[in-house]
Design a protein around this motif. Structure first.
Motif, short mmCIF file in Angstrom:
data_model
loop_
_atom_site.label_atom_id
_atom_site.label_comp_id
_atom_site.label_asym_id
_atom_site.label_seq_id
_atom_site.Cartn_x
_atom_site.Cartn_y
_atom_site.Cartn_z
N PHE A 193 0.86 -1.33 0.15
CA PHE A 193 -0.10 -0.06 0.04
C PHE A 193 0.85 1.17 0.01
CE2 PHE A 193 -2.39 -3.36 2.06
CZ PHE A 193 -3.61 -3.46 1.22
N GLU A 194 2.26 1.07 -0.11
CA GLU A 194 3.11 2.15 -0.27
C GLU A 194 4.04 2.15 -1.41
OE1 GLU A 194 5.09 2.84 3.51
OE2 GLU A 194 3.36 2.89 4.53
N GLY A 195 4.45 2.96 -1.88
CA GLY A 195 5.59 2.86 -2.90
C GLY A 195 5.08 2.87 -4.33
N GLY A 196 3.70 2.60 -4.38
CA GLY A 196 3.00 2.42 -5.85
C GLY A 196 2.98 1.35 -6.26
N THR A 197 1.99 1.17 -7.15
CA THR A 197 1.98 -0.35 -7.74
C THR A 197 2.87 -0.72 -8.68
OG1 THR A 197 0.70 0.68 -9.67
CG2 THR A 197 -0.64 -0.17 -7.84
N GLY A 198 3.68 0.41 -9.19
CA GLY A 198 4.97 -0.17 -10.04
C GLY A 198 5.96 -0.50 -9.16
N CYS A 199 6.05 -0.51 -7.93
CA CYS A 199 7.25 -0.97 -7.07
C CYS A 199 6.97 -2.47 -6.79
CB CYS A 199 7.47 -0.13 -5.99
SG CYS A 199 8.38 1.47 -6.58
N HIS A 200 6.04 -3.23 -7.37
CA HIS A 200 5.73 -4.54 -6.81
C HIS A 200 5.57 -5.53 -7.95
CE1 HIS A 200 4.63 -3.16 -2.66
NE2 HIS A 200 4.14 -2.29 -3.37
N GLU A 201 5.87 -6.66 -7.94
CA GLU A 201 5.82 -7.57 -9.07
C GLU A 201 4.21 -8.16 -8.90
OE1 GLU A 201 6.85 -10.49 -5.51
OE2 GLU A 201 6.81 -8.27 -6.14
N TRP A 202 3.87 -8.28 -10.25
CA TRP A 202 2.60 -8.95 -10.69
C TRP A 202 2.55 -10.05 -11.42
CZ3 TRP A 202 -0.86 -6.45 -7.55
CH2 TRP A 202 -0.57 -5.18 -7.07
N ALA A 203 1.68 -10.78 -11.28
CA ALA A 203 1.20 -12.13 -12.00
C ALA A 203 1.49 -11.81 -13.41
CB ALA A 203 -0.08 -12.60 -11.64
N SER A 204 0.81 -10.96 -14.08
CA SER A 204 0.84 -10.62 -15.65
C SER A 204 2.25 -10.23 -16.13
CB SER A 204 -0.15 -9.61 -15.98
OG SER A 204 -1.50 -9.88 -15.72
N GLY A 205 3.02 -9.70 -15.46
CA GLY A 205 4.36 -9.66 -15.71
C GLY A 205 5.30 -10.81 -15.94
N PHE A 206 4.85 -11.85 -14.93
CA PHE A 206 5.78 -13.13 -14.92
C PHE A 206 5.10 -13.84 -16.17
CE2 PHE A 206 6.36 -12.35 -10.34
CZ PHE A 206 7.65 -12.45 -10.34
N LYS A 207 3.86 -13.60 -16.45
CA LYS A 207 3.33 -14.35 -17.63
C LYS A 207 3.85 -13.80 -19.08
CE LYS A 207 0.19 -16.98 -19.89
NZ LYS A 207 -1.14 -17.15 -19.56
N LEU A 208 3.75 -12.40 -19.03
CA LEU A 208 4.48 -11.90 -20.22
C LEU A 208 5.97 -12.47 -20.48
CD1 LEU A 208 4.16 -10.15 -22.40
CD2 LEU A 208 4.42 -8.11 -21.29
N ALA A 209 6.56 -12.46 -19.36
CA ALA A 209 8.05 -12.80 -19.43
C ALA A 209 8.18 -14.28 -20.03
CB ALA A 209 8.81 -12.79 -18.18
N GLU A 210 7.24 -15.12 -19.59
CA GLU A 210 7.04 -16.31 -19.97
C GLU A 210 6.65 -16.66 -21.40
OE1 GLU A 210 5.87 -18.86 -15.87
OE2 GLU A 210 4.50 -18.04 -17.14
N LEU A 211 5.93 -15.59 -21.80
CA LEU A 211 5.47 -15.85 -23.23
C LEU A 211 6.74 -15.30 -24.25
CD1 LEU A 211 1.91 -13.98 -23.12
CD2 LEU A 211 2.47 -16.41 -23.53
N VAL A 212 7.39 -14.31 -23.73
CA VAL A 212 8.79 -13.96 -24.20
C VAL A 212 9.63 -15.14 -24.85
CG1 VAL A 212 10.83 -12.75 -24.05
CG2 VAL A 212 8.68 -11.55 -23.68
#
Length: 441
Positions: A193-212
């Motif tokens: 709840f601090e630091g912004g959503t951009g300072c946390h890892e998210w499931a979709s980011g892992f999925k996109l890396a796996e698609l790469v």
């Protein structure tokens, strides 16, 4: 169990308290093609900062009687002393909690607490006030993830072809010699709840890396722009594999951009420039050199990377169009329905318009993801299905603005043998993949 205790005591007399021999391995390890330690679920759980109770439970599983005895305690200390964990340690409060739970587990099981474990616990709670304050602020939680991918990922050429014919090699286990692995280390904020959503890892980011990693030829040799790059998981995967010709990472928060830059540096990727100012002090944690243990990785040519501040509520169409990307990527940027129009505005500005083609060819392309592999400009959105109505709004708004959205979840998928190892804390179910063709100009 008595034999194991004697073995541990014999080792303890030969080493200083708190140290473990580097080659000490879990008692149930099999021979694998990659380093044994990075296949161990306890070590991976610790490096990823999985729930402390889960890590303790996994460590208990190393004991024949399921108690937190000599081997589980030694395995925990071995995790703490692992080179990656020493250089990029998980957050201090996490380490302190894990060691406290380990002490309690041993006491409850009636097991003797080793001197090394006791000293490690004391060290965690007696750190200097300055160190504790620094570690508890901003993005000081290091997390390390291992992505398995076929060797063909690393053989994609700058023109998008591969050095061997056929589809990407498919593998089924870490033991397969055709399987490769890359290390991704990131820093995250300790409080969601601090630091912004951009300072946390998210499931979709892992999925996109796996698609790469699953479809390297889709990304090879292209200029790529990522909207909402966040902590940089996808960007690091792209760069580590050496796929794009150029990468533009776009985000609207200066703290997020600073943390992303630091994460890129940790993984040996240098940012060439910024199109906006970075928060003061955000780059203090830069690390020179590639920390991946694979020597071949350190020699791989990495693409140029630039960061650009993008406020999708105030899109500068001319500046974005000048980036001229071949492919736009976005992961988990559709969690707020208010963001949908702005994100689509940015996507249209980046891609421009496409030329109209003959009806026959157009109809064939419209019903498949054929345009993705034929080097036609497009966007790929990967989204967690949190609010179905938000995704429905995204698809409808895209259609209204001339885009052609296509759900490619079932066809453009993660291939067998590709994936992050043991993502215990990341829920990756119900993730939707959309491809967007730009409007006809």
């Amino acid at each position: 169990q008595i034999r194991d205790r004697r073995k541990y005591r014999a080792w303890e007399k030969q080493h200083r308290p708190g140290q473990l021999p580097h080659k000490m391995a879990p008692d149930t390890a099999d021979e694998v093609a990659v380093p044994l330690d990075l296949s161990d679920e306890c070590l991976l759980g610790y490096l990823q900062m999985s729930q402390a109770t889960v890590v303790i439970s996994k460590l208990r599983g190393k004991d024949p009687e399921g108690k937190f005895g000599a081997l589980p305690q030694a395995s925990l200390l071995w995790c703490l002393a692992f080179p990656i964990a020493k250089k990029f340690p998980p957050g201090r409060p996490y380490r302190e909690r894990l060691l406290k739970l380990a002490m309690l587990a041993a006491e409850r099981d009636g097991e003797e607490i080793s001197d090394a474990l006791a000293e490690a616990h004391i060290a965690s709670v007696t750190e200097s006030a300055a160190t504790r304050l620094e570690d508890d602020q901003w993005c000081h939680n290091h997390k390390t993830f291992i992505l398995d991918c076929p060797r063909d990922c690393r053989e994609a050429n700058a023109d998008g072809s591969t050095s061997r014919s056929g589809d990407e090699t498919q593998t089924t286990s870490h033991k397969n010699p055709a399987t490769n692995a890359i290390q991704i280390t990131i820093k995250t904020h300790p409080n969601l709840f601090e630091g912004g959503t951009g300072c946390h890892e998210w499931a979709s980011g892992f999925k996109l890396a796996e698609l790469v990693a699953s479809h390297p030829r889709v990304f090879a040799g292209k200029v790529i722009a990522e909207i909402g790059s966040g902590v940089g998981v996808t960007a690091i995967a792209l760069a580590q594999l050496g796929l794009p010709k150029m990468m533009h990472l776009l985000d609207r928060d200066s703290e997020t951009m600073g943390n992303c830059t630091s994460n890129l540096a940790i993984n040996g990727i240098v940012v060439e420039g910024f199109a906006a100012a970075i928060a003061p002090g955000a780059l203090d944690a830069r690390v020179s050199g590639n920390e991946n243990e694979n020597e071949k990785d350190t020699q791989r040519t990495k693409p140029p990377v630039r960061l650009t501040c993008l406020d999708w509520f105030d899109v500068n169409e001319q500046a974005l169009f000048a980036l001229n990307p071949d492919l736009v990527l976005a992961a988990d940027v559709l969690y707020d329905p208010l963001d949908v129009p702005g994100v689509l505005d940015a996507t249209k500005a980046l891609l421009g318009c496409r030329k109209e083609v003959e009806d026959g060819a157009e109809n064939e392309t419209r019903t498949s993801e054929k345009f993705i592999v034929e080097n036609e400009k497009c966007a790929i959105f990967v989204s967690a299905l949190r609010q179905p109505k938000t995704l429905e709004l995204f698809v409808q708004t895209a259609k209204n603005r001339g885009f052609e959205p296509l759900d490619i979840t079932e066809t453009f998928c993660v291939k067998q043998g590709v994936g992050f190892r043991r993502l215990g804390n990341v829920q990756r179910t119900n993730i939707i993949v959309h491809a967007l063709r730009p409007p006809v100009g």
